[in-house]
Design a protein around this motif. Structure first.
Motif, PDB file in Angstrom:
ATOM      1  N   UNK A  30       0.832  -1.204   0.000  1.00  0.00           N
ATOM      2  CA  UNK A  30       0.000   0.000   0.000  1.00  0.00           C
ATOM      3  C   UNK A  30       0.867   1.255   0.000  1.00  0.00           C
ATOM      4  N   UNK A  31       1.942   1.244   0.785  1.00  0.00           N
ATOM      5  CA  UNK A  31       2.832   2.401   0.847  1.00  0.00           C
ATOM      6  C   UNK A  31       3.503   2.665  -0.500  1.00  0.00           C
ATOM      7  N   UNK A  32       3.662   1.620  -1.294  1.00  0.00           N
ATOM      8  CA  UNK A  32       4.314   1.782  -2.588  1.00  0.00           C
ATOM      9  C   UNK A  32       3.339   2.207  -3.681  1.00  0.00           C
ATOM     10  N   UNK A  33       2.036   2.229  -3.354  1.00  0.00           N
ATOM     11  CA  UNK A  33       1.048   2.546  -4.388  1.00  0.00           C
ATOM     12  C   UNK A  33       0.133   3.674  -3.937  1.00  0.00           C
ATOM     13  N   UNK A  34      -1.130   3.338  -3.675  1.00  0.00           N
ATOM     14  CA  UNK A  34      -2.145   4.370  -3.480  1.00  0.00           C
ATOM     15  C   UNK A  34      -2.055   5.099  -2.146  1.00  0.00           C
ATOM     16  N   UNK A  35      -1.313   4.570  -1.185  1.00  0.00           N
ATOM     17  CA  UNK A  35      -1.222   5.227   0.122  1.00  0.00           C
ATOM     18  C   UNK A  35       0.211   5.645   0.424  1.00  0.00           C
ATOM     19  N   UNK A  36       0.939   6.028  -0.605  1.00  0.00           N
ATOM     20  CA  UNK A  36       2.345   6.396  -0.423  1.00  0.00           C
ATOM     21  C   UNK A  36       2.510   7.626   0.465  1.00  0.00           C
ATOM     22  N   UNK A  39       3.244   6.714   4.097  1.00  0.00           N
ATOM     23  CA  UNK A  39       4.341   5.793   4.385  1.00  0.00           C
ATOM     24  C   UNK A  39       5.275   6.396   5.432  1.00  0.00           C
ATOM     25  N   UNK A  40       6.004   5.556   6.164  1.00  0.00           N
ATOM     26  CA  UNK A  40       6.979   6.080   7.134  1.00  0.00           C
ATOM     27  C   UNK A  40       8.025   6.982   6.490  1.00  0.00           C
ATOM     28  N   UNK A  41       8.426   6.670   5.266  1.00  0.00           N
ATOM     29  CA  UNK A  41       9.436   7.501   4.609  1.00  0.00           C
ATOM     30  C   UNK A  41       8.926   8.919   4.386  1.00  0.00           C
ATOM     31  N   UNK A  42       7.635   9.045   4.015  1.00  0.00           N
ATOM     32  CA  UNK A  42       7.064  10.377   3.826  1.00  0.00           C
ATOM     33  C   UNK A  42       7.066  11.157   5.135  1.00  0.00           C
ATOM     34  N   UNK A  43       6.704  10.469   6.221  1.00  0.00           N
ATOM     35  CA  UNK A  43       6.727  11.132   7.517  1.00  0.00           C
ATOM     36  C   UNK A  43       8.147  11.549   7.877  1.00  0.00           C
ATOM     37  N   UNK A  44       9.110  10.676   7.591  1.00  0.00           N
ATOM     38  CA  UNK A  44      10.510  10.974   7.869  1.00  0.00           C
ATOM     39  C   UNK A  44      10.972  12.193   7.075  1.00  0.00           C
ATOM     40  N   UNK A  45      10.541  12.282   5.810  1.00  0.00           N
ATOM     41  CA  UNK A  45      10.928  13.427   4.981  1.00  0.00           C
ATOM     42  C   UNK A  45      10.343  14.727   5.528  1.00  0.00           C
ATOM     43  N   UNK A  46       9.071  14.688   5.943  1.00  0.00           N
ATOM     44  CA  UNK A  46       8.450  15.892   6.502  1.00  0.00           C
ATOM     45  C   UNK A  46       9.147  16.311   7.794  1.00  0.00           C
ATOM     46  N   UNK A 162      14.069  -0.618   4.012  1.00  0.00           N
ATOM     47  CA  UNK A 162      14.404   0.163   2.824  1.00  0.00           C
ATOM     48  C   UNK A 162      13.108   0.608   2.163  1.00  0.00           C
ATOM     49  N   UNK A 163      13.231   1.420   1.112  1.00  0.00           N
ATOM     50  CA  UNK A 163      12.057   1.847   0.366  1.00  0.00           C
ATOM     51  C   UNK A 163      11.114   2.664   1.225  1.00  0.00           C
ATOM     52  N   UNK A 164       9.800   2.414   1.120  1.00  0.00           N
ATOM     53  CA  UNK A 164       8.827   3.225   1.856  1.00  0.00           C
ATOM     54  C   UNK A 164       8.896   3.045   3.363  1.00  0.00           C
ATOM     55  N   UNK A 165       9.655   2.044   3.812  1.00  0.00           N
ATOM     56  CA  UNK A 165       9.757   1.760   5.241  1.00  0.00           C
ATOM     57  C   UNK A 165      10.956   2.467   5.872  1.00  0.00           C
ATOM     58  N   UNK A 284       1.341  14.085  17.516  1.00  0.00           N
ATOM     59  CA  UNK A 284       0.870  14.202  16.132  1.00  0.00           C
ATOM     60  C   UNK A 284       1.738  15.215  15.393  1.00  0.00           C
ATOM     61  N   UNK A 285       2.425  14.765  14.345  1.00  0.00           N
ATOM     62  CA  UNK A 285       3.351  15.627  13.606  1.00  0.00           C
ATOM     63  C   UNK A 285       2.706  16.294  12.393  1.00  0.00           C
ATOM     64  N   UNK A 286       1.412  16.067  12.195  1.00  0.00           N
ATOM     65  CA  UNK A 286       0.778  16.661  11.016  1.00  0.00           C
ATOM     66  C   UNK A 286       0.576  18.162  11.189  1.00  0.00           C
TER      67      UNK A 286
END
Length: 286
Positions: A30-36, A39-46, A162-165, A284-286
């Motif tokens: 899911x993290x690699x497709x419609x719910x990217x 993903x933890x990587x997106x949170x890490x980037x933010x 690795x990847x989205x994780x 909450x980091x949002x």
């Protein structure tokens, strides 16, 4: 006054299991497709972007504190509760089979064993900031005659960081592949962080359980219980999970209420009397 009852039959204890790597392979997909975006990587980037802004503004102390928030528990608090439940292992993904023995009768199934006497094994899922979904197995009915409970649990594929994780740097020394198991009194909230044992493939572990009989008496002072709210009749709430009273969890619930009132946020590490909605998690980091 305390009374010790020797050779007194006790209820069969409950068993709680939490997978140390809480994300099944379907969630990685899911993290690699419609719910990217979730993903933890997106949170890490933010998080990194916010830290960089603080550094650029010469607010190094705040940047240092924020950099330590790259944890799984912070990721959990940045998700909606229903999404956090979806991202964790589901019951049919984790519990593969179980066998319950009562006298000369054995009941074998996935998680729905029922004896002719009416005694049955029930399972419940509860949400934890570190392990997302944990599973408690409880025997309802007259469980004093139950001799054993055998559980086969899947721990999934070996995790790939690795990847989205790619995230959770602060958890690097706690990353493991296996199960946390705890044996506790039926109906009680499982203190999985304090009273559990790490179970791993190919290793033999022994858990000891001491049965305690609680008898409610009309003592002059009933600590941490009032006649209203979730403490009525000695019941406590953690999100959708309702458990029996214990002094430790009652104090946690009271502390959570104070934090909610003063900080206007919900502490994920204490008993959560309400679901996060208008009141967000404190992390909450949002």
């Amino acid at each position: 006054m305390s009374t010790i009852h020797t050779n007194s039959p006790t209820e069969f204890p409950s068993t709680t299991l939490c997978l140390l790597h809480p994300f099944p392979d379907r969630v990685r997909q899911l993290w690699q497709s419609k719910m990217s975006e979730f993903s933890p990587r997106k949170m890490n980037n933010r998080l990194r972007q916010q830290v960089d802004k603080l550094i650029q503004a010469s607010e190094l102390s705040k940047a240092s504190v924020l950099s330590h928030y790259d944890k799984r528990s912070m990721y959990y608090q940045s998700l909606d509760p229903d999404m956090a439940l979806e991202f964790g292992y589901q019951m049919d993904e984790a519990l593969m089979a179980m066998m319950t023995v009562q006298g000369n009768v054995a009941c074998i199934g996935q998680y729905d064993c029922v004896f002719e006497s009416g005694t049955k094994v029930t399972t419940s899922t509860w949400s934890h900031p570190d392990y997302f979904n944990c599973f408690t197995l409880n025997i309802e009915g007259d469980s004093t005659g139950v001799d054993s409970l055998t559980v086969v649990i899947s721990i999934g594929k070996q995790p790939q960081h690795t990847g989205p994780h790619t995230a959770f740097v602060q958890d690097v020394f706690e990353q493991a592949w296996g199960v946390l198991g705890a044996v506790h009194e039926a109906g009680q909230y499982p203190s999985i962080k304090r009273h559990s044992v790490y179970l791993q493939n190919g290793k033999l572990n022994e858990l000891k359980f001491e049965a305690v009989r609680h008898e409610l008496t009309a003592t002059p002072v009933r600590p941490c219980i009032n006649n209203a709210g979730e403490h009525k009749r000695g019941r406590l709430r953690d999100l959708d999970l309702v458990v029996d009273y214990s002094h430790e969890k009652c104090v946690e619930s009271a502390a959570a209420r104070v934090i909610e009132e003063h900080c206007r946020c919900l502490p994920a590490w204490l008993m959560r009397r309400v679901r996060p909605g208008q009141v967000p998690y404190c992390g909450d980091l949002r």
